[in-house]
Scaffold this active site. Structure first.
Site, short mmCIF file in Angstrom:
data_model
loop_
_atom_site.label_atom_id
_atom_site.label_comp_id
_atom_site.label_asym_id
_atom_site.label_seq_id
_atom_site.Cartn_x
_atom_site.Cartn_y
_atom_site.Cartn_z
N CYS A 124 34.96 -21.67 -43.61
CA CYS A 124 35.93 -22.36 -42.77
C CYS A 124 36.50 -23.58 -43.51
CB CYS A 124 35.29 -22.75 -41.44
SG CYS A 124 36.46 -23.39 -40.21
N ASP A 157 40.90 -13.78 -35.57
CA ASP A 157 40.44 -15.14 -35.85
C ASP A 157 41.53 -16.16 -35.50
OD1 ASP A 157 39.36 -17.47 -36.79
OD2 ASP A 157 38.84 -16.70 -38.77
N HIS A 168 35.90 -15.30 -35.95
CA HIS A 168 35.61 -16.33 -36.93
C HIS A 168 34.11 -16.52 -37.17
CE1 HIS A 168 36.85 -19.91 -39.20
NE2 HIS A 168 35.84 -20.54 -38.65
#
Length: 382
Positions: A173, A328, A357
């Site tokens: 991320c 996502d 995600h």
């Protein structure tokens, strides 16, 4: 009653009200014939208690249990080396770079649902940087400082204890964006780069991009008010991407699953704890992330500078594996798909995993979908 689950406490209460006898009318057996039986009432009450125990007990759910050793520290940041019972069979160490706003144990959630545990089992030497929780004294700590002063020193610590000059840098991320910046600035230390649901190009950043747009989001007011941005603020933003699922669906699904005797309550508690265990965002880092990455898209447009040095994706020449999730909203495909086209590597590939995600990393199918494919790629790039 629409979507209410049969046998829920609401059904029992509604049934009682439905059979109230008008004043002056005799009560007969038939008037109460449709009342739920005692077993149904007690069963729904038991499930309500189980639900309360599951939610309230999640704060104490055991997480991050894989043994590890602290090998370096700076301010709140900690670099850990995970303990191996046998020497690593692969020579290239793995350096895990986590997001700034999430607890690091997401990659070591619990036994059987731990990416770290999987990597150790595959014979890798695994390191992880935990950014910790910033305090008011860290208000001036920005992303540039983390990339140019923290990550290089952590990398040197890895080099020192392993004797290897290069490592696989894996960023998750926001940590993926930081890892890409590090790889561009320090190609000598980056043997491989793996980006896991990492936003790089913010020209089409989806709902998050609209939420943080210059004419919409008052970033200066936020950072002036909060030198350390509370973890709940980005957390609310994430949950507002799908508020029904976040604030209602979570508990409705839990209610339904508790009827299944095979339901893994401990696993649910571990994930629920992580989702709600937010980390504050240092004000300067938050402002730089919003302004220079989201609003100005400097990383993807080759206009980002850190500590006086240009950060260019084209300076990444090592093998690159980009991993994206098919569904996502946090890092939608337009934000993640550019990296393989922008690096100068002759070995840049991409994997799109079905899921969301977080689910592709620690969901029930992660051990069958994501982990083996990463392990296979790592084995051929050792």
């Amino acid at each position: 009653r629409g979507d209410r689950q049969a046998g829920s406490p609401g059904d029992a209460i509604e049934g009682c009200h439905a059979r109230q006898v008008p004043k002056g009318r005799r009560v007969t057996a038939s008037a109460w014939s449709t009342l739920p039986d005692a077993a149904t009432v007690w069963s729904s009450t038991d499930r309500a208690l189980e639900m309360a125990r599951a939610v309230l007990g999640s704060a104490d759910a055991p997480v991050g249990l894989t043994p590890k050793q602290l090998i370096w520290r700076k301010n709140k940041a900690r670099l850990y080396r995970y303990t191996r019972s046998q020497p690593a069979t692969h020579r290239t160490p793995i350096f895990l770079v986590l997001p700034l706003i999430n607890r690091a144990y997401i990659l070591d959630l619990r036994p059987g649902a731990s990416f770290v545990e999987f990597l150790l089992g595959e014979g890798f030497d695994v390191f992880l940087i935990d950014w910790g929780a910033p305090g008011d004294e860290d208000r001036a700590l920005d992303v540039s400082t983390l990339v140019t002063r923290y990550l290089p020193r952590a990398a040197k610590a890895i080099q020192k204890v392993t004797g290897e000059s290069g490592m696989t840098v894996l960023g998750y991320c926001i940590g993926g964006a930081l890892a890409a910046c590090f790889a561009a600035l320090h190609p000598e230390a980056t043997r491989n780069l793996i980006l896991l649901t990492a936003p790089i190009d913010f020209s089409d950043a989806g709902q998050f991009g609209r939420m943080t747009a210059r004419d919409t989001f008052p970033v200066d007011s936020v950072t002036d008010t909060f030198p350390i941005v509370p973890g709940q603020m980005p957390d609310i933003g994430t949950k507002l991407l799908d508020p029904k699922a976040s604030y209602v669906g979570t508990y409705r699904q839990l209610w339904d699953k508790l009827a299944d005797p095979k339901f893994d309550v401990r696993g649910w508690q571990a994930m629920y704890r992580w989702v709600n265990d937010s980390v504050p965002f240092a004000g300067a880092a938050f402002r730089q992330w919003i302004v220079e990455f989201y609003q100005e898209n400097r990383l993807a447009t080759d206009s980002l500078e850190m500590d006086g040095r240009p950060v260019r994706l084209a300076d990444i020449r090592c093998p690159v594996l980009n991993i994206a999730a098919s569904r996502d909203p946090i890092a939608p495909r337009p934000t993640t798909s550019v990296i393989t086209k922008r690096v100068s590597s002759d070995d840049a590939s991409e994997i799109v995993i079905e899921g969301g995600h977080v689910g592709i990393v620690v969901g029930r199918m992660a051990s069958q979908n994501l982990w083996p494919r990463v392990g296979a790629w790592l084995s051929t790039h050792d």
